[in-house]
Scaffold this active site. Structure first.
Site, mmCIF file in Angstrom:
data_model
loop_
_atom_site.group_PDB
_atom_site.id
_atom_site.type_symbol
_atom_site.label_atom_id
_atom_site.label_comp_id
_atom_site.label_asym_id
_atom_site.label_seq_id
_atom_site.Cartn_x
_atom_site.Cartn_y
_atom_site.Cartn_z
ATOM 1 N N LYS A 483 -0.399 -14.827 1.185
ATOM 2 C CA LYS A 483 -0.039 -13.683 2.118
ATOM 3 C C LYS A 483 -1.075 -12.547 1.818
ATOM 4 O O LYS A 483 -2.154 -12.498 1.065
ATOM 5 C CB LYS A 483 1.357 -13.397 1.474
ATOM 6 C CG LYS A 483 1.607 -13.090 -0.058
ATOM 7 C CD LYS A 483 2.773 -12.735 -0.580
ATOM 8 C CE LYS A 483 3.045 -12.159 -1.760
ATOM 9 N NZ LYS A 483 4.323 -11.933 -2.387
ATOM 10 N N ARG A 582 16.147 -8.124 -5.218
ATOM 11 C CA ARG A 582 15.326 -7.810 -4.107
ATOM 12 C C ARG A 582 15.948 -8.404 -2.784
ATOM 13 O O ARG A 582 16.312 -7.660 -1.786
ATOM 14 C CB ARG A 582 13.855 -8.251 -4.255
ATOM 15 C CG ARG A 582 12.876 -7.695 -3.262
ATOM 16 C CD ARG A 582 11.454 -7.606 -3.599
ATOM 17 N NE ARG A 582 11.156 -9.190 -3.949
ATOM 18 C CZ ARG A 582 9.823 -9.569 -4.135
ATOM 19 N NH1 ARG A 582 8.744 -8.775 -4.301
ATOM 20 N NH2 ARG A 582 9.510 -10.886 -4.204
ATOM 21 N N TYR A 709 -19.294 16.031 -2.386
ATOM 22 C CA TYR A 709 -18.648 17.069 -1.711
ATOM 23 C C TYR A 709 -17.762 17.808 -3.047
ATOM 24 O O TYR A 709 -17.614 17.467 -3.936
ATOM 25 C CB TYR A 709 -17.504 16.269 -0.859
ATOM 26 C CG TYR A 709 -17.776 15.711 0.380
ATOM 27 C CD1 TYR A 709 -18.406 16.756 1.209
ATOM 28 C CD2 TYR A 709 -17.751 14.293 0.612
ATOM 29 C CE1 TYR A 709 -18.884 16.301 2.767
ATOM 30 C CE2 TYR A 709 -18.187 13.949 1.850
ATOM 31 C CZ TYR A 709 -18.692 14.896 2.708
ATOM 32 O OH TYR A 709 -19.074 14.288 3.968
ATOM 33 N N MET A 758 -16.238 8.678 2.050
ATOM 34 C CA MET A 758 -15.803 7.752 2.760
ATOM 35 C C MET A 758 -16.692 6.418 3.009
ATOM 36 O O MET A 758 -16.097 5.372 2.772
ATOM 37 C CB MET A 758 -15.564 8.056 4.445
ATOM 38 C CG MET A 758 -15.060 7.098 5.271
ATOM 39 S SD MET A 758 -14.656 7.696 6.961
ATOM 40 C CE MET A 758 -13.468 8.845 7.028
#
Length: 815
Positions: A483, A582, A709, A758
């Protein structure tokens, strides 16, 4: 090897049924790895954990006509059977006969580290001195060594074979088969030490290989090794090598940084260049020199051979290509053994169409026509759609290849032709000698060009799965969880590999994940763990198997089955609630569940639950309560059903911590990726994932200047700052900037400085003097480890892996 089936039965005292005159030149033991069926027999290896006889039909379907097995199956026509008492002992007996009746000088290499490197280096140095045969890959086990010895033919004058062990008493059988004239003992380290009481017991076992050796060459830096070999084998010719003064072959002085190294070989001195100066490489160089001297190679020739050594690349890699292609890159080296290995790897993919790029085979002492005749026969059996030949020599024999064949003088000529960039929906195998630089083709054909890559070692996944299987009963099935894009590694690529290696089930979270796998040719049963209501029709259309966790879901799914017209009992999987709170049926719902299932066109394939805390020793009592609840409730449901579905509750940590509760199946996830909460288990597993990039630029930032930054980092002295092309868009969280996290360069940690951008981040390389632009940077693998990196991020390894961006290129490696 070249025997008739009758010859082999006479040699081994076994029984034959069928055509006695069939020729056997090769023996295959894995039906998945059969690359050629001509003159090949399939041997069904039976072990405590598995039976190779399950795969006889698969071998026959591939075209095999000779089967070696412990049982006879008469329902196959035109098959020659060799019936044996014990398949492994048969293989060893045949190999012993074959070796002892060959006229070959032999070198046997054992030890903890360096066996394969030394074998390949020796082969590079000796192939043009003697016709030489060597172990393929790392074939050195109870099965691998016999298969290696059976490669000896009448033309060979020298054999170089690895011998490996993992537990006590194994070397006895191997030494009985193979008794090398020259024994070579490499470094003794911690590999396999877990199975021995002490280092002394491991050494005692290893050196039994040399009982009948005339010469023993050994690493004498380990004083226990030195003492034991001299006490046990004082009548033999003993030569020790290493860094310490007690050795016969050692470095004269400390290793200089740039000049040639000087080796003291008994009373003479030999000077030669060494480009890599780490301890392992230098130690291996001493061993190599010692063997070459013992074989009578003169100093001048030895230095030339050492200068000509090529890096030993023992890996294949697969990447996603343009136009929906898969590119298998094996542009590191080329000989017949490595070609066979590449063809085996190719067979692990289900794409029906495939193309091959193949270069001249260089550095071989063979008749050219005979060599390329054998090459073409191997290639023709693979039924490539297109074959591209590069090199003057191989191009002369283009008519031997049955596929549409295109000869080229060099790689650039193939690039200029544009043929490769027109291919779509295929597997393209790039297989060539290093001098042809066909890695340039990979650069053209791969889809993503980003320098940042996630490297996935498929063999490590298989090792980790097999380790967990070793803790289980042979009958226990295994489901692999794929998954979330197989935890970020690539759902299809991992599933394809696992399917090839006979995984029993795959588990996905959502229907879309299962549909993608089905569309790409995955046929293994797939369980959908979180089926959504609108997806039921799709589940049925793609033969997926849903988790059913409530009466509402059961009714809705059954309604979809009825509407679909499905005329058999549809497989479902019942989830029980045992304490995680769950999803799942509670104990008071079981009677109603049983009543609802009766008469419905459904079949419960499995009953399962999920452990919430199997990795936490402090929660053992709670986990045992969960297991008790599961046992009671699943037994109750089975009684009401009137049949016994598969039961499973153990996850990766459950397999290692609660093995007695394995039931009929277990589920493996993070365990197959090499992660365990138990330190002793962790030592047995292999690291699977390596997240890497490169240094784009190194700048000297003056005292008091800021980096990145918001000026969050300012230097307090003139500082070397490296910029690397990976950032939060690639899955690096901003919170590990500003000296929270580290990356690795040349096995040294470098702190991340400033805010992470980024697409980039900056690191301080002041303490790594040899760092330069273009160097590899490790985000995580060995240093820092995946767990270290997760620690920087204040999270778990699952989240780290599933957060890596799709834009990061995945490379799939088999080493």
């Amino acid at each position: 090897m070249n025997y008739t089936a009758e010859d082999i039965t006479e040699i081994t005292g076994t029984k034959i049924i069928g055509d006695k005159n069939r020729i056997i030149k090769n023996i295959a033991f894995d039906s998945r790895l059969i690359y050629s069926t001509k003159n090949t027999a399939f041997i069904a290896i039976n072990t405590l954990k598995n039976s190779g006889e399950k795969f006889i039909e698969a071998a026959i379907d591939r075209g095999i006509e000779i089967i070696i097995s412990e049982h006879y199956y008469p329902n196959y026509e035109n098959i020659t059977w060799i019936i044996v008492d014990n398949s492994v002992e048969f293989l060893q007996k045949l190999a012993k006969y074959h070796f002892e009746n060959s006229q070959i000088k032999s070198i046997g290499i054992t030890g903890s580290n360096g066996k394969t490197i030394l074998k390949e280096w020796l082969y590079q140095c000796l192939w043009n001195e003697f016709p030489t045969v060597k172990s393929p890959k790392s074939f050195n086990s109870q099965i691998g060594l016999p298969l290696s010895l059976l490669q000896i033919n009448s033309s060979h004058k020298l054999g170089i074979f690895e011998v490996g062990i993992s537990k006590p008493d194994e070397i006895e059988k191997l030494e009985n088969i193979f008794h090398p004239q020259i024994g070579l003992l490499t470094h003794i380290g911690t590999a396999h030490l877990a199975n021995f009481k002490s280092e002394e017991e491991l050494i005692d076992e290893k050196i039994k290989l040399f009982r009948n050796s005339e010469v023993i060459i050994y690493n004498g830096d380990n004083l226990l090794v030195h003492k034991k070999i001299n006490n046990l084998y004082s009548s033999k010719k003993l030569i020790s090598y290493g860094f310490k003064e007690n050795n016969n072959i050692r470095f004269k002085t400390n290793i200089p940084k740039e000049e040639n190294v000087v080796v003291k070989y008994f009373d003479e001195e030999i000077s030669f260049p060494v480009h890599q100066r780490d301890e392992a490489t230098l130690t291996n160089a001493l061993a190599l020199l010692t063997v070459l001297k013992e074989l009578g190679i003169d100093n001048k020739n030895i230095i030339e051979k050492i200068n000509a050594l090529k890096a030993v690349e023992m890996r294949l890699e697969a990447v996603e290509g343009i136009k929906n292609n898969i590119i298998i890159n094996d542009s590191f080296n080329l000989d017949l053994d490595s070609l066979k290995t590449a063809l085996q790897f190719l067979n692990e993919y289900s794409k029906p169409k495939k193309s091959l790029v193949l270069t001249d085979i260089v550095d071989v002492n063979s008749n050219s026509k005979e060599l390329y005749l054998e090459v073409s026969q191997l290639v023709n059996e693979q039924k490539f759609d297109s074959v591209f030949l590069i090199g003057n020599e191989i191009s002369k024999y283009s008519e031997l290849f049955n596929s549409e064949t295109f000869p080229f003088v060099n790689t650039q000529e193939l690039i200029d032709s544009k043929h490769l960039t027109e291919i779509q929906n295929q597997i393209i195998l790039l297989k060539g000698a290093r001098k042809f630089e066909i890695e340039r083709l990979k650069d053209i054909l791969e889809l993503r060009k980003h320098d940042t890559v996630l490297e996935v070692n498929l063999n490590a996944i298989l090792h980790n799965i097999n380790y967990h299987k070793s803790l289980l009963k042979p009958t226990t099935k295994m489901m692999a969880m794929v998954k979330a894009n197989a935890y970020g590694l690539g759902s299809y690529e991992i599933s394809e590999f696992l399917q090839h290696h006979h995984i029993d089930y795959l588990g996905v979270a959502f229907v879309d994940e299962g549909v993608e796998l089905r569309k790409k040719g995955i046929t293994v049963p797939i369980i959908v763990m979180n089926p959504e209501q609108h997806s039921y029709e799709t589940i049925i259309a793609y033969n997926l198997e849903p988790e059913i966790y409530s009466l509402r879901v059961l009714d809705l799914f059954y309604e979809a089955v009825q509407k679909s017209g499905y005329d058999k009992k549809y497989p479902i999987h019942i989830k029980l609630e045992t304490g995680m709170h769950r999803l799942g049926f509670k104990d008071f719902e079981l009677d109603e569940l049983s009543n609802n299932l009766n008469g419905k066109n459904l079949r419960v394939r499995s009953i399962f639950s999920h452990l919430s805390s199997s990795d936490l020793p402090d929660e053992k009592e709670f986990t045992l309560d969960q297991l008790k609840t599961f046992d009671i409730n699943s037994n109750s449901l089975i009684k009401n059903l009137g049949y016994s579905p598969i039961r499973h509750i153990l996850n990766s940590s459950g397999i290692t911590n609660y093995t007695d509760y394995q039931y009929d199946m277990v589920r493996i996830g993070i365990g197959m990726l090499g992660e365990s909460s138990i330190s002793e288990i962790q030592k047995q597993l292999r690291s699977v994932v390596s997240f890497k990039t490169v240094i784009s630029q190194i700048s000297l930032v003056e005292n008091g200047e800021s980096v990145g930054y918001s000026r969050r980092f300012k230097t307090d002295h003139a500082t070397r700052i490296a910029t690397i092309p990976v950032g939060y868009a690639d899955g690096i969280p901003r919170l590990i900037g500003n000296q929270v996290g580290n990356v690795g360069i040349h096995k040294t940690l470098a702190p991340i400085v400033g805010n992470i951008c980024m697409d980039m981040m900056m690191i301080n390389v002041d303490n790594i003097a040899n760092a330069k632009e273009g160097d590899t940077v490790t985000i995580f693998n060995a240093k820092p480890t995946l767990k270290d990196f997760a620690g920087y991020c204040k999270t778990i390894t699952y989240e780290v892996l599933t957060s890596i961006s799709p834009r990061v290129k995945r490379i799939y490696v088999k080493d």
